[in-house]
Design a protein around this motif. Structure first.
Motif, PDB file in Angstrom:
ATOM      1  N   MET A   1      -9.143 -13.994 -65.213  1.00 40.53           N
ATOM      2  CA  MET A   1      -8.743 -12.685 -64.693  1.00 40.53           C
ATOM      3  C   MET A   1      -9.138 -12.609 -63.222  1.00 40.53           C
ATOM      4  O   MET A   1     -10.270 -12.901 -62.863  1.00 40.53           O
ATOM      5  CB  MET A   1      -9.446 -11.591 -65.494  1.00 40.53           C
ATOM      6  N   THR A   2      -8.174 -12.239 -62.391  1.00 43.61           N
ATOM      7  CA  THR A   2      -8.478 -12.062 -60.970  1.00 43.61           C
ATOM      8  C   THR A   2      -8.079 -10.651 -60.571  1.00 43.61           C
ATOM      9  O   THR A   2      -7.406  -9.951 -61.323  1.00 43.61           O
ATOM     10  CB  THR A   2      -7.673 -13.048 -60.102  1.00 43.61           C
ATOM     11  N   ILE A   3      -8.485 -10.275 -59.359  1.00 41.84           N
ATOM     12  CA  ILE A   3      -8.079  -8.928 -58.930  1.00 41.84           C
ATOM     13  C   ILE A   3      -6.573  -8.864 -58.739  1.00 41.84           C
ATOM     14  O   ILE A   3      -5.961  -7.833 -58.978  1.00 41.84           O
ATOM     15  CB  ILE A   3      -8.838  -8.470 -57.657  1.00 41.84           C
TER      16      ILE A   3
ATOM     17  N   VAL B   1       7.784 -17.001 -54.989  1.00 46.81           N
ATOM     18  CA  VAL B   1       7.076 -17.632 -56.096  1.00 46.81           C
ATOM     19  C   VAL B   1       5.985 -18.497 -55.504  1.00 46.81           C
ATOM     20  O   VAL B   1       6.226 -19.276 -54.568  1.00 46.81           O
ATOM     21  CB  VAL B   1       8.040 -18.483 -56.957  1.00 46.81           C
ATOM     22  N   ILE B   2       4.759 -18.315 -55.980  1.00 44.40           N
ATOM     23  CA  ILE B   2       3.663 -19.135 -55.477  1.00 44.40           C
ATOM     24  C   ILE B   2       2.856 -19.636 -56.666  1.00 44.40           C
ATOM     25  O   ILE B   2       2.943 -19.087 -57.769  1.00 44.40           O
ATOM     26  CB  ILE B   2       2.743 -18.359 -54.507  1.00 44.40           C
ATOM     27  N   ALA B   3       2.092 -20.655 -56.403  1.00 43.77           N
ATOM     28  CA  ALA B   3       1.245 -21.184 -57.468  1.00 43.77           C
ATOM     29  C   ALA B   3      -0.097 -21.579 -56.898  1.00 43.77           C
ATOM     30  O   ALA B   3      -0.203 -22.096 -55.785  1.00 43.77           O
ATOM     31  CB  ALA B   3       1.903 -22.394 -58.118  1.00 43.77           C
ATOM     32  N   GLY B   4      -1.114 -21.312 -57.670  1.00 42.98           N
ATOM     33  CA  GLY B   4      -2.463 -21.709 -57.266  1.00 42.98           C
ATOM     34  C   GLY B   4      -2.703 -23.152 -57.654  1.00 42.98           C
ATOM     35  O   GLY B   4      -1.782 -23.895 -58.000  1.00 42.98           O
ATOM     36  N   GLY B   5      -3.932 -23.527 -57.605  1.00 41.51           N
ATOM     37  CA  GLY B   5      -4.284 -24.903 -57.919  1.00 41.51           C
ATOM     38  C   GLY B   5      -3.914 -25.820 -56.773  1.00 41.51           C
ATOM     39  O   GLY B   5      -3.431 -25.365 -55.726  1.00 41.51           O
TER      40      GLY B   5
ATOM     41  N   SER C   1       3.411 -14.985 -59.171  1.00 43.80           N
ATOM     42  CA  SER C   1       2.312 -15.856 -58.797  1.00 43.80           C
ATOM     43  C   SER C   1       1.801 -16.566 -60.040  1.00 43.80           C
ATOM     44  O   SER C   1       1.511 -15.932 -61.051  1.00 43.80           O
ATOM     45  CB  SER C   1       1.210 -15.025 -58.146  1.00 43.80           C
ATOM     46  N   PHE C   2       1.721 -17.860 -59.935  1.00 45.41           N
ATOM     47  CA  PHE C   2       1.182 -18.648 -61.043  1.00 45.41           C
ATOM     48  C   PHE C   2      -0.258 -19.027 -60.717  1.00 45.41           C
ATOM     49  O   PHE C   2      -0.524 -20.080 -60.142  1.00 45.41           O
ATOM     50  CB  PHE C   2       2.043 -19.887 -61.290  1.00 45.41           C
ATOM     51  N   GLY C   3      -1.159 -18.149 -60.994  1.00 45.08           N
ATOM     52  CA  GLY C   3      -2.573 -18.469 -60.826  1.00 45.08           C
ATOM     53  C   GLY C   3      -3.067 -18.453 -59.397  1.00 45.08           C
ATOM     54  O   GLY C   3      -4.151 -18.949 -59.125  1.00 45.08           O
ATOM     55  N   ALA C   4      -2.279 -17.904 -58.472  1.00 43.88           N
ATOM     56  CA  ALA C   4      -2.780 -17.791 -57.098  1.00 43.88           C
ATOM     57  C   ALA C   4      -3.360 -16.396 -56.913  1.00 43.88           C
ATOM     58  O   ALA C   4      -2.645 -15.409 -56.989  1.00 43.88           O
ATOM     59  CB  ALA C   4      -1.660 -18.035 -56.097  1.00 43.88           C
ATOM     60  N   ASP C   5      -4.656 -16.333 -56.667  1.00 42.15           N
ATOM     61  CA  ASP C   5      -5.323 -15.045 -56.463  1.00 42.15           C
ATOM     62  C   ASP C   5      -5.170 -14.680 -54.992  1.00 42.15           C
ATOM     63  O   ASP C   5      -6.119 -14.691 -54.233  1.00 42.15           O
ATOM     64  CB  ASP C   5      -6.795 -15.198 -56.866  1.00 42.15           C
ATOM     65  N   PHE C   6      -3.935 -14.367 -54.616  1.00 44.85           N
ATOM     66  CA  PHE C   6      -3.660 -14.271 -53.177  1.00 44.85           C
ATOM     67  C   PHE C   6      -4.248 -13.028 -52.533  1.00 44.85           C
ATOM     68  O   PHE C   6      -4.271 -12.913 -51.339  1.00 44.85           O
ATOM     69  CB  PHE C   6      -2.150 -14.397 -52.912  1.00 44.85           C
TER      70      PHE C   6
END
Lengths: 988, 228, 480
Positions: free
Chosen positions: A266-268, A336-340, A226-231
């Motif tokens: 920082m995310t959970i 693979v996922i990405a946030g933003g 995960s690139f920045g996805a706080d899934f």
């Protein structure tokens, strides 16, 4: 006469009568007794009020007219869907004497599978929010629906440009209502999400030809990157994903799946990740491209992209990761996922997933997600239209762009330029207060509504209560304005049924039922079953259309230049989310799982950044930033966040509400809780900021102030290699058992609990679930700052001391340990011995009990508790507004001041479960009783059960070998066992 | 019902029969009682006290100005056969009790017995409340394990021992709040020492007594008609 | 009542050439004359402190214990600190009275009355804190094991707090009785000198005391019994108070050294407080001849010895924390000396361990000003000792997630001030209305140390008028 206390929902087809026969009979029996007369006249008056005021007497009737199926004092559960965010987890509404008092995940529902997040748990309190408006408003004055409808319909009749702005509405019936309304007035429908994920849909439009967000199947992935996805915290559908992730980590099955997280803040999700890299948002594109190139190379393809590698992550790590992803067994078994919300980045993500064969396996486009349908471009276009004065009528339903969009200030300017604006809202928020008219909406728990979280999974919500303040649900309002009493399937041939004016329109329930029975339900489904279960599932195997490799992505678009100064990361916090529940005191007081700060947002900075700025935690900083054309200066307290990327500042959205937020505002000296960071929201570019100390300090209301475990073995962790070597190593550690006492025998049940730290993600759903179940008071910001929060269930968070190899200092990228902590119900409880008045004693079933009305409040027990789980009522902590008292659970005593309290292991639920088993004449089956925290846990990290029953899951887990008790050397013998976390850092 | 009350009355009459009781008293040389309420006063322990302390009617008092003088005077008077009614001194003069021939006080026994009873009561009380009446599982500990019950027992022993000592002292010395002080001579609470010789005995030799007083630097001699 | 053997080298316990009557006059003077301005000033200050304390406690009880600065982790701070502090102060009174009595330390007589009064008032001050620190103080009677219809529901005899209830109430009762019994002969003296309403009141209070040697004899026995009871009592009370901590599981509290450590600390702090009070009192009411520099020096020696023992106890705690190998215990003590509350720890060490060592020097020991400042330092140090034990152990115990700091509120400071107000109000009233010197006892020991030297002088002084008078009286009597 307060009729809201006496509402219940009756099933269909209850005949409506002017005077219930019971009351009539009572009238006949009026005798000389004055008391009797008072009773009867009271009943009669109640009947009269209900008959006179109720808009829909057919469906909701007062308690005095008792149905045979309803027992006063018993709990009834109604299936519904959580509408606290667009994920639409399935829930059950627990109602007691006609009012909902608790929301719990619906265990059979595919979304959530019984888990629920903090926001969902707290949703029931919004129902009783004193900020809700009670009557429709026109021009700021109270009016009636009749008068309002006349005005609105008159405005609509002559209007050319009608715009309907709503939140994501996935339900087929609701969408059809919107369609019909739009058709009727040639209106344009615009969907707004506070935090949009439209880039994912847009990317799939390019790669797969369908503009959709896929349904993610984390449980199918053996490795997730995960690139920045706080899934698991905020991204798309966190509860659903958390459960899937936890399923993929079950140590009983095989090696736990791996999670690799690249993130700036920082995310959970980053906290529980097996491997975590600090990656500034500005380098996210570069990192994705580097990974894509590495994967492509291994797949024998040419390098797809051309870009400089990221500086924050060593190339070797990316290579290693690519190798892991490409290893054969991972084909189609990775994600693979990405946030933003950057289109170019999402295109790269799609390319990587295509190369890894993940479509149709871990990514399902056939049953695409219907969550987050918002389109920022359309919203921006609407804003431009408004600003140009081109909108005749604007109907706003359920969204608040004046607050929760980047252009909030523009909305404030532009919205009044509409010739006529009407909001369908249940509170006078920033947007509704700008509108000329406000049609009172209902709280979703008072509505009939459907949803479609994934294509093919259609869910149904029924109201859990008669509308508290009257009002009319939005669909009904829209239908009334469109003068329609029937809708047909979205996209079918139009068949508009106009009503002759003057006749009452159908209740939306009837519209919905008709719609479902004709359009949604298939063979084998029934309306009753759909209501009962809360959904119908017509999904099949996951699939995806063949993807096309779009033309080589313009790397320049994905790779962003590192901005000067600090990069701003805006995020949704676990508690407040996008800010729509900002007036919810449970959520405001819920500590952030990582920073442990309550009641405000803050500028989270890495320890290195803090020392570079020469400030310490609690100093106020001035964050000056410019996003696109919007310049903004925010004054926020600085908070030290280990694991943050340096030169990055993270600010939570959802704070700084100025309207409809009285409860929160009461906890702030400035009148606003936190600061609004929405204007800094920019999907396409990394926003740069300068940070300077404001020269003052503030007191942070934190529930935990010490980060390190000090090397103590509280939250334990094993590497996968260690675990494989000896899975029972932990339980073999020596724990003293010598005792002076002969001990007590526990015949019958012996309650205990097992908490799996390997599954806990720190989502804090259990914390709010406990609060809702056990009537925990809200103490306010000042009291939390004095460290007096009342949470029975708290979530300890430690930054672990063992430092990853090449990630710098301990604080730079620490390992995070979450540990749910509540009364350990020690067999040899130190608290019990010291109470002078026997207010805390041990039950014959192993519970440590607190007798509230015997407690004199010496606090000795709390001092002598090694786990510091006891909570003291320093004052009388009542709700400021009595309407909030309606949420109280009648099974649990409300404590007054001067009394100690603590986790009771939901003793009221234990008794209920035992009684049910007794009534059924069977031995109590395992899992019949679930504590509130256990019930809420999306990852099933908490298991409660009878330790005397060797076949119970809890007893089995307690003998699994990964189990340990806290502070075993004290020989207090806790009834709560923990299972050590196993981190799969990929070495096995 | 009437049967029961009759039986109770018969029992009462049998046990607490005043005539039988008085016969018994007579046999032991005690005055018969007319009312039950007289019991502690006529005869018995209380009467004995009265006999010993109140039956004297005349005393010869010598007032001294120094503890050594009164000490010696007392010793010699007693050796000379005078009955010493009392000595009134402003402070506890060492050796005076020996000089007067006083017995050791038995207050220690009161303290001991009452303390022992209190200890037994405290132990039993704790045992009863914690292990019998309502045994509760407190911290996994056994209902009865003597360790935890020692402090309260000890404190109770001291409390009851002390209070009963105080009461015994007051009762025995007939001191009570508001009692009117009978002083044989001014100054015995300041700097005077008064030796009072009982004159009840036949053949009280005034001359000899005065001579003895004078020998020990008596300041004043008073022949008082009534005891202080 | 036996003759004691006196060393001829003993210094006189009462200086100046005093007759018995001089002592009576001097001891009764503060009760009989109008108070001077100094007394009034002190009394008004004390009374206003008491008033402030009363108002504060009323507010606190009405509003909630949350008006204090306590939190979820630190459940006790000023309340129990003050409680232990005052109980400790009280102990010196009993020790001076009872233990020194049993050890035949005659120098005690000048100071024992004030010391005992101090005990009573200190125990009153102490008892207030466990009461008001409760969340629901109006239910404090639930700590008494009385028969009831709640089950019946008894109390928990395993709880050290319940032991406290018994210990403190017993201690207060026995101390009060001991004190009052000691007062009776002196009250009788006051009665015989007083007139009018005062005579009546002292008459009621003196129980008809007439100086009878028979009663004196019993009285002495009872007094000795009380001394015998009070001595183990005083040890047991502070032992039990220390068990509030010692029987817990919290590192820094769970220590077997606590009972002796607390008892010694109590003697230490109590003597310091007696010293503070007496240095003021002997000045204010001109008792320098009764409370001599010798008395003060003796007390200074006790303070020095007990201060050193206390220092040893501190060192022992550290040693045990290290030697036990317990991670938590070790951390607690390191944290005490270096953690957020290190300032409190070092105030404690410097006041309690370092300053008493100055008493090795005789010159300092006999300097009233030095002693006064020293006693104040010890009082401060001992308050901080309790604060350090209570707060530093709690604020960082087993779970680092719950570690906090503790900041007292104004309410706590004012409550502490109020307890001093109560103490000094009581003490100043005591100085005015009750005999401050146990002159009944002083008279008994006044010849100590000068008995042999002054015998002739004394005899001559005493006998001359007496013989002449005696003859006159004899005549008088003869005429009767």
């Amino acid at each position: 006469m307060n009729d809201r206390f006496d509402n219940i929902i009756l099933p269909d087809n209850t005949p409506d009568e002017a005077m219930p026969p019971e009351i009539a009979r009572e009238f006949e029996r009026v005798s000389a007794s004055r008391r009797r007369f008072m009773q009867v006249s009271g009943l009669a008056a109640l009947g009269a009020v209900v008959a006179g005021c109720t808009a829909q007497p057919r469906h909701v009737v007062p308690q005095v007219k008792r149905d045979a199926e309803i027992t006063p004092g018993a709990s009834y559960w109604y299936a519904g869907n959580c509408q606290a965010c667009s994920a639409n987890c399935g829930v059950l509404h627990k109602t007691r004497d006609g009012r909902p008092i608790k929301v719990e995940g619906n265990p059979i529902h595919p979304v959530g599978q019984g888990g629920l997040c903090a926001k969902g748990q707290a949703f029931v309190l919004d129902l009783y929010d004193p900020e809700r408006i009670k009557t429709p408003l026109f021009g700021g004055k109270q009016t009636s629906f009749k008068a309002l409808d006349t005005e609105v319909m008159a405005a609509l009749k002559d209007a050319k440009n009608v715009r309907l702005l709503t939140s994501t509405q996935s339900g087929p019936a609701t969408r059809s209502v919107i369609d019909e309304f739009c058709k009727k007035y040639s209106a344009k429908h615009v969907v707004h999400d506070a935090i949009a994920l439209s880039a994912i849909a847009d990317a799939h439009k390019q790669t797969h030809g369908t503009r959709a967000i896929p349904r993610y199947l984390f449980d199918q992935a053996r490795i997730t990157v995960s690139f920045g996805a706080d899934f698991m915290g905020a991204w798309l559908s966190p509860v659903e994903f958390a459960r899937q992730w936890a399923d993929s980590r079950k140590l009983e099955k095989n090696a736990p799946a791996r999670l690799v997280q690249f993130e700036a803040a920082m995310t959970i999700t980053g906290g529980v990740a097996d491997t975590r890299f600090r990656l500034p948002d500005s380098e996210r594109g570069a990192a994705l491209i580097a990974l894509g190139n590495a994967v492509a190379k291994r797949n024998g393809k040419a390098e797809l992209f051309d870009a400089a590698p990221p500086k924050a992550v060593p190339a070797a790590e990316i290579e290693k990761l690519a190798a892991e992803l490409c290893s054969l067994k991972n084909l189609g078994k990775s994600l693979v996922i990405a946030g933003g919300n950057n289109l170019a980045e999402q295109l790269v993500v799609n390319q990587i997933n295509m190369m890894l064969g993940n479509y149709g396996a871990t990514l399902d486009l056939t049953h695409a997600s219907q969550q987050k349908q918002g389109d920022p471009a359309a919203v921006d276009a609407l804003l431009a239209e408004l600003d140009a004065g081109n909108v005749d009528v604007l109907v706003v339903w359920g969204v608040n762009p004046a607050y929760d969009s980047a252009h909030g200030a523009n909305w404030v300017k532009a919205l009044p330029k509409a010739k006529f604006s009407v909001a369908i809202a249940d509170r006078l928020d920033e947007t509704a207060s700008l509108c000329k008219a406000v049609a009172t909406d209902l709280h979703p728990m008072e509505c009939w509504r459907d949803h479609e979280p994934h294509m093919g999974l259609v869910t149904l919500s029924q109201p859990a209560m008669r509308p508290l303040y009257g009002g009319r649900q939005a669909e009904e309002t829209l239908l009334t304005w469109a003068n329609i009493d029937r809708v047909v399937m979205h996209g079918s041939e139009p068949e508009v049924m106009s009503k002759a004016s003057g006749r009452a329109l159908k209740a939306y329930r009837d519209v919905l039922k008709e719609f479902w029975t004709t359009g949604v339900l298939k063979a084998g489904d029934t309306w009753e079953l759909a209501i009962q279960r809360g959904y119908v599932d017509h999904r099949g195997q996951p699939g995806a259309p063949a993807g096309t490799n779009v033309a080589r992505v313009d790397a320049a678009k994905a790779v962003q230049a590192a901005p000067k100064g600090y990069e701003v990361v805006l995020y949704e916090s676990v508690a407040i989310g996008d800010g729509r529940q900002a007036n919810n005191p449970w959520l405001q007081e819920l500590a952030d799982p990582l920073t442990k700060v309550t009641w405000e947002n803050y500028a989270a900075l890495s320890p290195a950044s803090l020392s570079a700025l020469g400030i310490v935690e609690g100093d106020v900083v001035r964050v000056t930033a410019k996003a696109d054309d919007r310049a903004l200066t925010l004054e926020l307290p600085a908070v030290k966040q280990p694991g943050m990327a340096d030169n990055t500042v993270a600010i939570a959205l959802g704070y700084g509400r100025t309207k409809a937020c009285k409860i929160a505002q009461a906890n702030s000296t400035s009148g606003v809780i936190g600061a609004n960071a929405y204007p800094l929201l920019s999907p396409n570019a990394v926003v740069a900021a300068t940070i300077a100390a404001a020269g003052r300090k503030t007191v942070l209301a934190m529930t935990q102030t010490h980060d390190s475990q000090e090397g103590r073995p509280h939250a334990r962790e094993l590497s996968l290699a260690e675990f494989m070597k000896d899975p029972k190593a932990i339980s073999k550690e020596h724990v003293p058992t010598a005792t002076m006492w002969t001990g007590h025998e526990y015949k019958g049940h012996r309650w205990g609990m097992v908490i799996d730290l390997n599954a806990c993600i720190g989502c804090s759903g259990c914390v709010v679930g406990c609060q809702a179940e056990n009537n925990l008071p809200v103490v306010g910001k000042e009291e939390v700052a004095t460290r007096r929060e009342m949470a029975w269930m708290r979530l300890d968070r430690y930054y672990s001391d063992d430092k990853p190899a090449d990630q710098g200092a301990v604080e730079d990228n620490p390992k995070v340990a979450f540990q749910p902590m509540m009364c350990q119900h020690c067999e040899n409880a130190p608290c019990e011995t010291v109470c002078p008045v026997l207010a805390t004693t041990h039950s014959s079933e192993g519970l440590n009990q607190q007798t509230y009305n015997r407690c004199v409040g010496t606090r000795y027990c709390a001092n002598n508790c090694p786990f510091k789980v006891r909570r003291f009522n320093w004052f009388n902590y009542g709700y400021a507004d009595p309407s909030l008292n309606l949420v109280l659970n009648p099974d649990v005593t409300v404590r007054t001041r001067g009394i100690m309290e603590k986790c009771s292991m939901c003793v009221q639920r234990i008794h209920e479960g035992k009684l049910q088993a007794k009534k059924a004449g069977i031995p109590l089956p395992d899992h019949t009783i679930k504590t509130a925290c256990e019930q809420s846990c999306p990852t099933q990290a908490i298991v409660f059960g009878d330790m005397n029953d060797k076949n119970s899951e809890a007893a089995k887990l307690a003998a699994s070998g990964r189990n340990y008790v806290l502070l075993g050397e004290l020989n207090v013998r806790p009834s709560i066992q923990y299972l050590a976390k196993v981190r799969n850092s990929g070495e096995v | 019902m009437s049967r029961l009350s009759y039986s109770l009355r018969a029992l009462w009459m049998g046990v607490f029969n005043r005539r039988a009781f008085n016969k018994l008293r007579w046999k032991f040389g005690l005055e018969p009682l007319h009312y039950w309420s007289e019991w502690p006063l006529k005869g018995g322990i209380a009467a004995k006290w009265q006999d010993s302390e109140q039956c004297t009617s005349r005393v010869l008092v010598g007032v001294f100005g120094d503890q050594d003088h009164v000490l010696e005077a007392t010793r010699e008077c007693r050796e000379a056969g005078f009955m010493i009614h009392d000595v009134y001194v402003p402070y506890a003069v060492h050796g005076l009790d020996e000089a007067m021939g006083l017995r050791r006080s038995r207050l220690t026994w009161v303290t001991f017995i009452m303390g022992a009873l209190a200890g037994a009561f405290a132990l039993f009380g704790q045992y009863y409340t914690q292990a019998i009446d309502w045994p509760i599982n407190v911290g996994g500990k056994d209902p009865w394990h003597i360790h935890a019950y020692v402090p309260v027992t000890f404190e109770f022993v001291v409390l009851i021992g002390g209070l009963s000592t105080m009461l015994a002292l007051f009762i025995r010395s007939k001191l009570y709040p508001g009692k009117k002080a009978k002083l044989c001579v001014e100054g015995t609470t300041d700097d005077k020492f008064a030796l009072a010789l009982a004159q009840r005995c036949t053949g009280f030799d005034h001359e000899r007594a005065r001579a003895l007083f004078a020998k020990h630097h008596v300041e004043r001699v008073m022949d008082l008609g009534d005891t202080p | 009542m036996s003759h004691s053997v006196e060393s001829e080298l003993r210094e006189p316990l009462v200086t100046g050439d005093k007759t018995l009557h001089d002592i009576t006059e001097a001891a009764c003077a503060p009760m009989e004359r109008k108070p001077n301005g100094l007394w009034w000033a002190a009394f008004l200050v004390a009374l206003s402190c008491l008033g402030v304390g009363f108002a504060t406690v009323s507010y606190q009880v009405a509003t909630g214990i949350g008006t204090w600065g306590l939190n979820k982790t630190v459940g006790w701070a000023f309340d129990i600190t003050n409680f232990v502090f005052w109980v400790g102060i009280g102990h010196a009174g009993t020790l001076i009275s009872a233990v020194l009595f049993l050890f035949r330390q005659k120098w005690r007589t000048s100071i024992n009355r004030s010391a005992e009064a101090m005990t009573i008032f200190a125990v009153i001050c102490a008892a207030i804190f466990p009461l008001i620190h409760m969340g629901r103080p109006w239910l404090a009677f639930w700590t008494a094991p009385y028969p009831n219809f709640r089950g019946p529901l008894w109390v928990n005899f395993r709880s050290p707090l319940l032991w406290d209830v018994f210990a403190i109430s017993t201690y207060f009762t026995i101390s009060a009785v001991f004190w009052y019994i000691g007062l009776i002969p002196d009250l009788a003296t006051a009665r015989d000198r007083a007139k009018g309403i005062r005579k009546k009141i002292y008459g009621i209070m003196s129980f008809g005391w007439n100086g009878s040697a028979r009663i004196w004899s019993r009285y002495e026995t009872a007094y000795m019994l009380f001394a015998g009871l009070a001595t183990p009592l005083v040890v047991s009370v502070h032992t039990i108070v220390s068990m509030d901590f010692a029987t817990s599981v919290i590192p820094g509290w769970h220590t077997t050294i606590f009972p002796p450590y607390f008892v010694i600390g109590a003697i230490f702090s109590g003597f310091a407080m007696v010293m503070t009070l007496l240095i003021i009192m002997r000045k204010v009411v001109n008792f320098e001849e009764y409370i001599t520099i010798n008395h003060l020096e003796n007390m200074a020696k006790v303070i020095m010895v007990t201060g050193s023992i206390v220092g040893l106890a501190y060192a022992t705690e550290f040693f045990m924390a290290w030697y036990s190998g317990s991670e938590y215990e070790g951390f607690t003590f390191i944290n005490r000396a270096t953690g957020p509350f290190a300032w409190a720890y070092w105030i404690m060490v410097s006041c309690n361990v370092i300053t008493p060592q100055l008493m090795w020097f005789k010159k300092l020991r006999r300097n009233v000003w030095v002693l006064f400042i020293l006693s104040i330092f010890v009082n401060i140090g001992m308050w901080f000792e309790r604060f350090v034990i209570v707060v530093t152990s709690l604020h960082r115990d087993f779970m680092p997630s719950s570690w906090t700091y503790y900041t007292p509120t104004m309410i706590e400071f004012l409550t502490l001030l109020g307890s001093f107000g109560l103490f000094f109000t009581c003490f100043l009233l005591f100085c005015r209305v009750l005999p401050m010197l146990a002159f009944g006892e002083i008279k008994g020991v006044m010849r100590t140390g000068k008995h042999k030297h002054d015998e002739h002088k004394h005899a001559a002084k005493a006998h001359k008028p007496a013989t002449a008078k005696a003859h006159e009286h004899e005549k008088e009597v003869a005429h009767v």
